[in-house]
Design a protein around this motif. Structure first.
Motif, PDB file in Angstrom:
ATOM      1  N   LEU A 284       7.494  -1.246  -7.564  1.00  0.00           N
ATOM      2  CA  LEU A 284       8.566  -1.846  -6.772  1.00  0.00           C
ATOM      3  C   LEU A 284       8.089  -2.166  -5.359  1.00  0.00           C
ATOM      4  O   LEU A 284       8.450  -3.190  -4.785  1.00  0.00           O
ATOM      5  CB  LEU A 284       9.779  -0.914  -6.729  1.00  0.00           C
ATOM      6  N   ASN A 285       7.285  -1.264  -4.799  1.00  0.00           N
ATOM      7  CA  ASN A 285       6.723  -1.517  -3.478  1.00  0.00           C
ATOM      8  C   ASN A 285       5.823  -2.747  -3.493  1.00  0.00           C
ATOM      9  O   ASN A 285       5.840  -3.559  -2.572  1.00  0.00           O
ATOM     10  CB  ASN A 285       5.936  -0.304  -2.984  1.00  0.00           C
ATOM     11  N   ARG A 286       5.025  -2.872  -4.545  1.00  0.00           N
ATOM     12  CA  ARG A 286       4.136  -4.032  -4.629  1.00  0.00           C
ATOM     13  C   ARG A 286       4.929  -5.324  -4.784  1.00  0.00           C
ATOM     14  O   ARG A 286       4.576  -6.353  -4.210  1.00  0.00           O
ATOM     15  CB  ARG A 286       3.161  -3.841  -5.785  1.00  0.00           C
ATOM     16  N   LEU A 287       5.994  -5.260  -5.569  1.00  0.00           N
ATOM     17  CA  LEU A 287       6.859  -6.435  -5.711  1.00  0.00           C
ATOM     18  C   LEU A 287       7.493  -6.797  -4.371  1.00  0.00           C
ATOM     19  O   LEU A 287       7.509  -7.968  -3.972  1.00  0.00           O
ATOM     20  CB  LEU A 287       7.943  -6.154  -6.747  1.00  0.00           C
ATOM     21  N   GLY A 288       8.013  -5.777  -3.669  1.00  0.00           N
ATOM     22  CA  GLY A 288       8.595  -6.026  -2.350  1.00  0.00           C
ATOM     23  C   GLY A 288       7.572  -6.557  -1.369  1.00  0.00           C
ATOM     24  O   GLY A 288       7.861  -7.456  -0.567  1.00  0.00           O
ATOM     25  N   GLY A 289       6.341  -6.025  -1.428  1.00  0.00           N
ATOM     26  CA  GLY A 289       5.277  -6.517  -0.553  1.00  0.00           C
ATOM     27  C   GLY A 289       4.970  -7.981  -0.811  1.00  0.00           C
ATOM     28  O   GLY A 289       4.792  -8.760   0.127  1.00  0.00           O
ATOM     29  N   LEU A 290       4.922  -8.353  -2.083  1.00  0.00           N
ATOM     30  CA  LEU A 290       4.665  -9.759  -2.422  1.00  0.00           C
ATOM     31  C   LEU A 290       5.780 -10.667  -1.917  1.00  0.00           C
ATOM     32  O   LEU A 290       5.527 -11.781  -1.449  1.00  0.00           O
ATOM     33  CB  LEU A 290       4.506  -9.908  -3.937  1.00  0.00           C
ATOM     34  N   VAL A 291       7.019 -10.181  -1.996  1.00  0.00           N
ATOM     35  CA  VAL A 291       8.146 -10.990  -1.517  1.00  0.00           C
ATOM     36  C   VAL A 291       8.067 -11.171  -0.007  1.00  0.00           C
ATOM     37  O   VAL A 291       8.319 -12.268   0.519  1.00  0.00           O
ATOM     38  CB  VAL A 291       9.487 -10.345  -1.921  1.00  0.00           C
ATOM     39  N   PHE A 292       7.706 -10.112   0.726  1.00  0.00           N
ATOM     40  CA  PHE A 292       7.525 -10.242   2.178  1.00  0.00           C
ATOM     41  C   PHE A 292       6.455 -11.287   2.495  1.00  0.00           C
ATOM     42  O   PHE A 292       6.630 -12.130   3.381  1.00  0.00           O
ATOM     43  CB  PHE A 292       7.125  -8.899   2.800  1.00  0.00           C
ATOM     44  N   ILE A 293       5.340 -11.221   1.770  1.00  0.00           N
ATOM     45  CA  ILE A 293       4.262 -12.189   2.000  1.00  0.00           C
ATOM     46  C   ILE A 293       4.740 -13.603   1.664  1.00  0.00           C
ATOM     47  O   ILE A 293       4.430 -14.559   2.380  1.00  0.00           O
ATOM     48  CB  ILE A 293       3.027 -11.808   1.167  1.00  0.00           C
ATOM     49  N   LEU A 294       5.526 -13.723   0.589  1.00  0.00           N
ATOM     50  CA  LEU A 294       6.072 -15.035   0.216  1.00  0.00           C
ATOM     51  C   LEU A 294       6.980 -15.575   1.311  1.00  0.00           C
ATOM     52  O   LEU A 294       6.929 -16.765   1.647  1.00  0.00           O
ATOM     53  CB  LEU A 294       6.841 -14.914  -1.098  1.00  0.00           C
TER      54      LEU A 294
ATOM     55  N   ARG B 208       0.808  -1.225   0.000  1.00  0.00           N
ATOM     56  CA  ARG B 208       0.000   0.000   0.000  1.00  0.00           C
ATOM     57  C   ARG B 208       0.837   1.269   0.000  1.00  0.00           C
ATOM     58  O   ARG B 208       0.292   2.371  -0.144  1.00  0.00           O
ATOM     59  CB  ARG B 208      -0.907   0.017   1.230  1.00  0.00           C
ATOM     60  N   ALA B 209       2.157   1.143   0.162  1.00  0.00           N
ATOM     61  CA  ALA B 209       3.010   2.328   0.308  1.00  0.00           C
ATOM     62  C   ALA B 209       3.209   3.037  -1.027  1.00  0.00           C
ATOM     63  O   ALA B 209       3.110   2.439  -2.102  1.00  0.00           O
ATOM     64  CB  ALA B 209       4.366   1.931   0.885  1.00  0.00           C
ATOM     65  N   ALA B 210       3.495   4.333  -0.955  1.00  0.00           N
ATOM     66  CA  ALA B 210       3.820   5.123  -2.142  1.00  0.00           C
ATOM     67  C   ALA B 210       5.335   5.162  -2.314  1.00  0.00           C
ATOM     68  O   ALA B 210       6.088   4.672  -1.474  1.00  0.00           O
ATOM     69  CB  ALA B 210       3.257   6.535  -1.997  1.00  0.00           C
ATOM     70  N   GLY B 211       5.787   5.752  -3.412  1.00  0.00           N
ATOM     71  CA  GLY B 211       7.215   5.872  -3.654  1.00  0.00           C
ATOM     72  C   GLY B 211       7.831   7.008  -2.857  1.00  0.00           C
ATOM     73  O   GLY B 211       7.157   7.756  -2.165  1.00  0.00           O
ATOM     74  N   LEU B 212       9.160   7.142  -3.006  1.00  0.00           N
ATOM     75  CA  LEU B 212       9.901   8.139  -2.245  1.00  0.00           C
ATOM     76  C   LEU B 212       9.415   9.555  -2.544  1.00  0.00           C
ATOM     77  O   LEU B 212       9.178  10.350  -1.630  1.00  0.00           O
ATOM     78  CB  LEU B 212      11.392   8.028  -2.562  1.00  0.00           C
ATOM     79  N   ALA B 213       9.255   9.883  -3.823  1.00  0.00           N
ATOM     80  CA  ALA B 213       8.837  11.240  -4.186  1.00  0.00           C
ATOM     81  C   ALA B 213       7.466  11.574  -3.608  1.00  0.00           C
ATOM     82  O   ALA B 213       7.247  12.664  -3.089  1.00  0.00           O
ATOM     83  CB  ALA B 213       8.818  11.384  -5.717  1.00  0.00           C
TER      84      ALA B 213
ATOM     85  N   GLY C  68       6.446   8.275  -9.336  1.00  0.00           N
ATOM     86  CA  GLY C  68       5.279   7.745 -10.035  1.00  0.00           C
ATOM     87  C   GLY C  68       5.038   6.273  -9.803  1.00  0.00           C
ATOM     88  O   GLY C  68       5.251   5.729  -8.732  1.00  0.00           O
ATOM     89  N   ARG C  69       4.616   5.625 -10.906  1.00  0.00           N
ATOM     90  CA  ARG C  69       4.191   4.234 -10.811  1.00  0.00           C
ATOM     91  C   ARG C  69       5.367   3.278 -10.677  1.00  0.00           C
ATOM     92  O   ARG C  69       5.199   2.153 -10.242  1.00  0.00           O
ATOM     93  CB  ARG C  69       3.346   3.879 -12.029  1.00  0.00           C
ATOM     94  N   SER C  70       6.582   3.727 -11.059  1.00  0.00           N
ATOM     95  CA  SER C  70       7.744   2.855 -10.910  1.00  0.00           C
ATOM     96  C   SER C  70       7.956   2.493  -9.446  1.00  0.00           C
ATOM     97  O   SER C  70       8.149   1.329  -9.094  1.00  0.00           O
ATOM     98  CB  SER C  70       8.999   3.547 -11.471  1.00  0.00           C
ATOM     99  N   GLY C  71       7.919   3.525  -8.583  1.00  0.00           N
ATOM    100  CA  GLY C  71       8.075   3.269  -7.160  1.00  0.00           C
ATOM    101  C   GLY C  71       6.956   2.417  -6.601  1.00  0.00           C
ATOM    102  O   GLY C  71       7.172   1.554  -5.748  1.00  0.00           O
ATOM    103  N   GLN C  72       5.739   2.648  -7.091  1.00  0.00           N
ATOM    104  CA  GLN C  72       4.590   1.886  -6.598  1.00  0.00           C
ATOM    105  C   GLN C  72       4.714   0.412  -6.962  1.00  0.00           C
ATOM    106  O   GLN C  72       4.451  -0.461  -6.135  1.00  0.00           O
ATOM    107  CB  GLN C  72       3.303   2.453  -7.188  1.00  0.00           C
TER     108      GLN C  72
END
Length: 203
Positions: A183-193, A90-95, A177-181
């Motif tokens: 990456l966050n979703r990918l990282g979130g999925l890895v945490f859940i995995l 659910r997190a946003a990017g750095l910017a 923008g969406r690049s950061g979002q």
């Protein structure tokens, strides 16, 4: 203790292996900047020290002797990893975080890193099973234990600083923008995995 260089090598290999701690340092750097990521690294190192200290007490002996207690640690750890994964999704990017003022406090980053180490049964296993192999039982126990644990903590700070620094180089691209979002979703999925894999041996 004459095998101290071997301990250093094993610790470095262990710390370089991608895991929840590494992922946390990388995503903190991407979302909140390198300086704040280092607060999280400090939390991870402090957590390692606390886990090692607990493993050296009677609580460590209880965990080693009680499969039920160890499974409880696994369940709690898996739940925490899934929780972090959902938050990161659910997190946003750095910017976006900077523009909206939604930067995490130093305290929150430190506590998340500290708690993450208590959710990692592999770390507990390392300090219960691997570390004692490098202690000379004919010499004083506490100085040796302190040296090995502080060495591990120092190496953790160095390795995770490297990971966070590398992620920091991606900030201009990943934090916008969406690049950061994504990456966050990918990282979130890895945490859940990671959380799911932690429970897999139970089924």
């Amino acid at each position: 203790m004459n095998q101290y260089p071997l301990f250093v090598l094993m610790a470095v290999i262990t710390l370089l292996s991608p895991g929840p701690g590494v992922l946390k340092s990388v995503t903190n750097s991407l979302n909140y900047g390198l300086r704040r990521a280092m607060i999280g690294v400090a939390g991870l190192a402090t957590g390692v020290f606390c886990v090692a200290a607990l493993c050296a007490t009677s609580l460590g002996a209880l965990l080693a002797a009680s499969p039920a207690m160890f499974w409880l640690v696994r369940i709690a750890g898996a739940a925490y990893l899934v929780y972090l994964g959902i938050k990161l999704w659910r997190a946003a990017g750095l910017a976006v975080n900077r523009e909206s003022g939604q930067m995490k406090s130093h305290r929150a980053l430190f506590v998340e890193g500290w708690l993450l180490q208590f959710s990692n049964p592999n770390g507990i296993f390392f300090f219960l099973s691997v570390l004692p192999q490098f202690i000379d039982h004919h010499s004083r126990y506490l100085p040796q234990l302190t040296l090995l644990v502080l060495t591990f903590c120092g190496l953790l700070i160095l390795v995770h600083s490297g990971y966070a620094g590398f992620a920091g180089q991606l900030q201009r691209w990943a934090g916008q923008g969406r690049s950061g979002q994504w990456l966050n979703r990918l990282g979130g999925l890895v945490f859940i995995l990671f959380g799911v894999l932690l429970l897999k041996p139970m089924f």
